[in-house]
Design a protein around this motif. Structure first.
Motif, PDB file in Angstrom:
ATOM      1  N   LYS A 151       0.670   6.552   3.103  1.00  0.00           N
ATOM      2  CA  LYS A 151      -0.432   7.144   3.886  1.00  0.00           C
ATOM      3  C   LYS A 151      -1.602   6.171   4.050  1.00  0.00           C
ATOM      4  O   LYS A 151      -2.232   6.119   5.106  1.00  0.00           O
ATOM      5  CB  LYS A 151      -0.887   8.456   3.254  1.00  0.00           C
ATOM      6  N   GLN A 152      -1.847   5.387   2.998  1.00  0.00           N
ATOM      7  CA  GLN A 152      -2.929   4.390   3.084  1.00  0.00           C
ATOM      8  C   GLN A 152      -2.551   3.276   4.083  1.00  0.00           C
ATOM      9  O   GLN A 152      -3.387   2.776   4.820  1.00  0.00           O
ATOM     10  CB  GLN A 152      -3.158   3.778   1.694  1.00  0.00           C
ATOM     11  N   ALA A 188      -7.984   0.002   0.940  1.00  0.00           N
ATOM     12  CA  ALA A 188      -6.806  -0.742   1.435  1.00  0.00           C
ATOM     13  C   ALA A 188      -7.169  -2.207   1.685  1.00  0.00           C
ATOM     14  O   ALA A 188      -6.417  -3.117   1.296  1.00  0.00           O
ATOM     15  CB  ALA A 188      -6.279  -0.094   2.718  1.00  0.00           C
ATOM     16  N   SER A 243     -10.454   5.372   2.251  1.00  0.00           N
ATOM     17  CA  SER A 243      -9.066   4.915   2.151  1.00  0.00           C
ATOM     18  C   SER A 243      -8.912   3.524   2.774  1.00  0.00           C
ATOM     19  O   SER A 243      -8.246   2.647   2.211  1.00  0.00           O
ATOM     20  CB  SER A 243      -8.156   5.925   2.861  1.00  0.00           C
ATOM     21  N   TYR A 244      -9.545   3.332   3.929  1.00  0.00           N
ATOM     22  CA  TYR A 244      -9.445   2.032   4.613  1.00  0.00           C
ATOM     23  C   TYR A 244     -10.121   0.939   3.780  1.00  0.00           C
ATOM     24  O   TYR A 244      -9.580  -0.172   3.626  1.00  0.00           O
ATOM     25  CB  TYR A 244     -10.086   2.109   6.010  1.00  0.00           C
ATOM     26  N   LEU A 280       0.842  -1.205   0.000  1.00  0.00           N
ATOM     27  CA  LEU A 280       0.000   0.000   0.000  1.00  0.00           C
ATOM     28  C   LEU A 280       0.879   1.258   0.000  1.00  0.00           C
ATOM     29  O   LEU A 280       1.994   1.238   0.537  1.00  0.00           O
ATOM     30  CB  LEU A 280      -0.894   0.018   1.262  1.00  0.00           C
TER      31      LEU A 280
END
Lengths: 179, 145
Positions: free
Chosen positions: A132-133, A168, A164-165, A129
């Protein structure tokens, strides 16, 4: 000792050292693990953790009392991590993938990392990833942090963090399906 | 490994390890590091004060050297001009000048100490006639004291 009491004792020159020692003991593990999950290597983590606490020592007097102390500490640790990773990429003129490859190599060969095949594959998937992610994923998945707290630390909206989560998790599951 | 594996199927585990007793030692290491930083900060104000002075020192010395050389040259030129001017004067002009301006004062004698043997001998070897002629020439009696 409560944060408020720690801050009051830190403000007094006579009890400053004792209060800071207490603060380090209270937060050292949270800071260490937050950094370790990002930089993987123990020695790098050790150096960064110490640097984070030196920065806390220097700036604690200017800390706004209305903010949460642990949120402020997390923010310093996060900034240190991201600066370290970006300087590592700049320093060695390496593209992002090469730093990722270096960290993956550490996952496979470091004696400080122990886990079964699935656990190690998960770690490698997380390393794929963007920084930041990866940070968002670690804070949510491993630390069970609330999105509101993450928003305060990272200065990003709750909606952006949720998205974002979610992305991911999808990326990680895709990686886990691969042979 | 299952092809339909979900993240929730994997138990949450911390795979990273730390050396034994690491978290017992860490606070002490951090306290030492903050103490070192304090010392550096304490000496930093002195260094920051001294730094501009140190940086200004080289140009200041150069400036002083230029000023010194400039004034030394001016003085040398003035002396050279004086010598040239005096050398270009004829004996007659010198005699006229001395006749008009030269006055012997007690202070002039003080400049020649008795230890200066050559001068004393030269002075004593002058005959009384020559000395009288000299006195007559400078018209001592006409001098207004």
């Amino acid at each position: 000792m409560e944060d408020k009491e720690l801050l009051e004792k830190f403000a007094n020159p006579e009890s400053r050292n004792m209060a800071f020692n207490q603060l380090v003991r209270k937060y050292q593990q949270k800071v260490y693990w937050h950094i370790r999950k990002m930089v993987i290597d123990h020695d790098d983590t050790d150096d960064l953790t110490q640097e984070v606490f030196v920065k806390i020592w220097k700036n604690l007097e200017n800390f706004r009392k209305d903010a949460q102390l642990y949120t402020w500490i997390y923010r310093i640790a996060t900034n240190e991590c991201l600066s370290f990773l970006s300087s590592k990429k700049r320093k060695f003129f390496l593209p992002i993938n090469d730093v990722t490859a270096e960290l993956m190599e550490k996952i496979e060969s470091s004696p400080d990392i122990a886990g079964d095949e699935v656990q190690l594959k998960l770690q490698k998937a997380i390393l794929k990833l963007p920084d930041k992610q990866r940070l968002v994923f670690n804070m949510k998945y491993f630390d069970d942090m609330k999105y509101e707290e993450m928003s305060e630390i990272l200065g990003t909206s709750v909606g952006a963090l949720k998205a974002s989560y979610h992305i991911a998790v999808k990326k990680i599951e895709e990686y886990l399906k691969q042979d | 490994m299952r092809k339909d594996m979900k993240l929730n199927d994997i138990p949450k585990r911390n795979v990273h390890q730390v050396p034994e007793g690491y978290f017992d030692r860490l606070p002490m290491q951090i306290m030492e590091r903050t103490a070192r930083r304090e010392q550096v900060t304490a000496t930093a104000w002195y260094a920051s004060l001294w730094r501009p002075v140190r940086h200004a020192m080289a140009p200041l010395i150069l400036l002083l050297m230029f000023v010194g050389i400039y004034f030394f040259n001016i003085q040398q030129n003035q002396q050279q001009e004086m010598v040239t001017t005096v050398a270009s004067l004829s004996d007659e002009e010198i005699m006229v000048y001395l006749d008009t301006y030269a006055q012997v004062e007690t202070a002039d004698f003080e400049e020649h100490s008795l230890a200066d043997q050559d001068l004393a001998v030269e002075f004593l070897n002058v005959s009384s006639t020559t000395a009288e002629e000299e006195l007559e020439y400078y018209k001592i009696n006409d001098l207004d004291y």
